[in-house]
Each structure stands twice: as structure tokens, then as C-alpha cells.
Design a protein around this motif. Sequence first.
Motif, mmCIF file in Angstrom:
data_model
loop_
_atom_site.group_PDB
_atom_site.id
_atom_site.type_symbol
_atom_site.label_atom_id
_atom_site.label_comp_id
_atom_site.label_asym_id
_atom_site.label_seq_id
_atom_site.Cartn_x
_atom_site.Cartn_y
_atom_site.Cartn_z
ATOM 1 N N UNK A 6 -13.551 -16.113 50.734
ATOM 2 C CA UNK A 6 -14.652 -15.139 50.387
ATOM 3 C C UNK A 6 -15.699 -14.158 51.737
ATOM 4 N N UNK A 7 -16.439 -13.655 51.627
ATOM 5 C CA UNK A 7 -16.920 -13.010 52.305
ATOM 6 C C UNK A 7 -18.164 -14.646 53.010
ATOM 7 N N UNK A 13 -13.193 -12.693 48.252
ATOM 8 C CA UNK A 13 -12.260 -11.389 48.893
ATOM 9 C C UNK A 13 -10.446 -11.762 48.194
ATOM 10 N N UNK A 14 -10.366 -13.161 48.163
ATOM 11 C CA UNK A 14 -9.230 -12.953 46.928
ATOM 12 C C UNK A 14 -9.095 -14.764 47.000
ATOM 13 N N UNK A 15 -8.097 -14.872 46.085
ATOM 14 C CA UNK A 15 -8.147 -16.570 45.291
ATOM 15 C C UNK A 15 -6.634 -17.110 44.592
ATOM 16 N N UNK A 39 -6.647 -17.413 64.442
ATOM 17 C CA UNK A 39 -6.024 -15.925 64.842
ATOM 18 C C UNK A 39 -5.397 -15.155 63.471
ATOM 19 N N UNK A 40 -6.616 -15.109 62.522
ATOM 20 C CA UNK A 40 -6.026 -14.430 61.126
ATOM 21 C C UNK A 40 -5.283 -15.485 60.741
ATOM 22 N N UNK A 41 -4.486 -16.566 60.603
ATOM 23 C CA UNK A 41 -3.174 -16.434 59.112
ATOM 24 C C UNK A 41 -4.269 -18.154 59.257
ATOM 25 N N UNK A 42 -3.629 -18.508 58.364
ATOM 26 C CA UNK A 42 -3.777 -19.539 57.713
ATOM 27 C C UNK A 42 -2.889 -20.616 57.329
ATOM 28 N N UNK A 43 -2.614 -21.967 57.669
ATOM 29 C CA UNK A 43 -1.091 -22.566 58.134
ATOM 30 C C UNK A 43 -1.986 -23.791 56.856
ATOM 31 N N UNK A 65 -5.002 -14.580 56.607
ATOM 32 C CA UNK A 65 -6.281 -14.889 56.309
ATOM 33 C C UNK A 65 -6.953 -13.923 55.270
ATOM 34 N N UNK A 66 -6.651 -12.804 55.633
ATOM 35 C CA UNK A 66 -7.105 -10.949 55.022
ATOM 36 C C UNK A 66 -7.131 -10.918 53.619
#
Length: 298
Positions: A6-7, A13-15, A39-43, A65-66
Amino acid sequence: GTLGCYTVDGKEVWKINVQDRYGAFSIQFGMSSTPVLDEGVLYLQLIHGEGNPETREACVVALDGVSGSEIWKVDRPSDAEGENEHSYASAMLYRDGDKKLLLTHGADFIVAHDLKDGHEVWRCGGLNRRDDPVLRYDPTLRFVASPVAVPGLIVVPSAKGHPVMAIKADGTGDITAAADKHYWTWKKTPDVPSPLVVDDLVYLCMENGNVTVLEAKTGVEIYSEATHRQRHRASPVCADGKLYLTARDGKINVIQAGREFKILAENDLGEDQSSSPVISNGTIYLRTFKHLWAIRLK
């Protein structure tokens, strides 16, 4: 299994549902591992299973992440049996001047993964011994406490009175028996609270409120002392040279960081608490069973 982005204004943003994408969770108390954003990556480490090591449900994934789209997914194999296929610990990042690794913790092993494609760089067992005539293999040794990583050192907890280990990060393959990749092994681990490293010391908060302090590189005991005698589920945190130890009944002991044991204060919220405190910009955030607290100087 719902995972969303979410913003800061609350716009979705996505789910996605992680179970829909990667299979139903087979884990006794539900998936509770915290995602890691870097750095923008979700693990995500999804370590679970029905107890049969021949059918491996566990995996590790990296998401953008985006967008929430998959970057990579790798299996997380293990010969763990019974409840040991479950992990309530969280993945951690290891960083030093030369390398970055994702550390996943559960199913009898800590495993280091390459960040680009997730492949296994090394793994270390010895946390649930099959060859120890005293401890023996415990089929209920699920991991709850997470590892802690600082440059050159990874402190690896286990569970239920089994050992905690300090290892190096520069191995390859199975380093379980590689003596040159181990600093030390300590006789007893915290079962739920994660270890803490501050400067050259490792802090272990046991479930009964005992705090044990070890030298980070040698494992030599500096002291082991009792604080509030109650169950401790939260992990210790450090800020401004002080350690905060949170008991289940809401009492928080503040102790001095360093080689001398000194209780600076005991504060009582009067509400049960299992979550770890979060400290940011001079504010202490505490989530009890009833409220979210924010405490700071006026």
C-alpha cells in the motif's frame, strides 16, 4: 496468506494470497515468518510441511516490491521430520564488504542463499543432533528464534535447550562439520527471543528472564543474571546503550549494555505483551494484547 502493498496514504498497490500462489500452509500455529524488504525486493521463507521429509513443501521466494511479481523461487530441501518441518523464525540478510546473503532458518538448518537467483550457497546443521546420545533427535524442535547477522558473524539459535552457534559467512556447501567455519557453540539457546549483538557482545534472553552475555568472537561467558521471572516471548532490543527485555506480563526491564550487569529500570504496562518493542527516532513502540503504545519525551 494475504500479502499486500500500500502507499503511505493507504491506496492498494497490489495484493496476493501466498497460499494460492505457493501452496497451502501446513504448519501448526500458522505462518508467522516476517518478510524481508531490501533494495526493492521482498523475500519470504515459507518453511512448513506435514512432517514427512520425503514430501518437501518448503520454499523461498523473492518478489518485486513494486509489483508483487515473482523474481525467483527455490525449493528449501531438508531431512527434518515431524514438527521440525515448521519454522516460525524469520529470514535475515547478511552483509559485509564482500557479500550479501539471505539467511533462512528452519527445518534443522540455517541456509544461505544467493540474492540474485536464490541458489543455496551453504547450509549448517548441528542444531538438532541425530548423533548426540544425550540430546538425541527431537521431532518437536521447531525454530522460533531468528538468527542475527553482523559483518563476519552469524549467531544461530535453535530451540528447547539445544545449542546456539556462532558461525562465519564465507562457507560453501555443507559446513555443519567444518570447524574452520565455526567460532563457538553455547550450551543453551533462547527458545523464542532472538539473540542480539551489540558491539563485541552477544546477548541471549532466555524464556525465564535470565540474560546471558557472551563475547561475540570467542563465546566466553561475561555474565548470566536473572531479570524479571516471567515468560519472555519478545526479543531484546537495544537503543542508546540500553537493552529492553519484555516479559509476557508487560513488565519491561531496562538493563545497561556492556560487560557489567545493571538493571536501570523496571516498567510495568499492566498489559500482557509478546511482541518485541520497536524503537525509532526517540519513540518506543509497544504492542500489547490490548493496545499500541508510543512512549517518548514531550
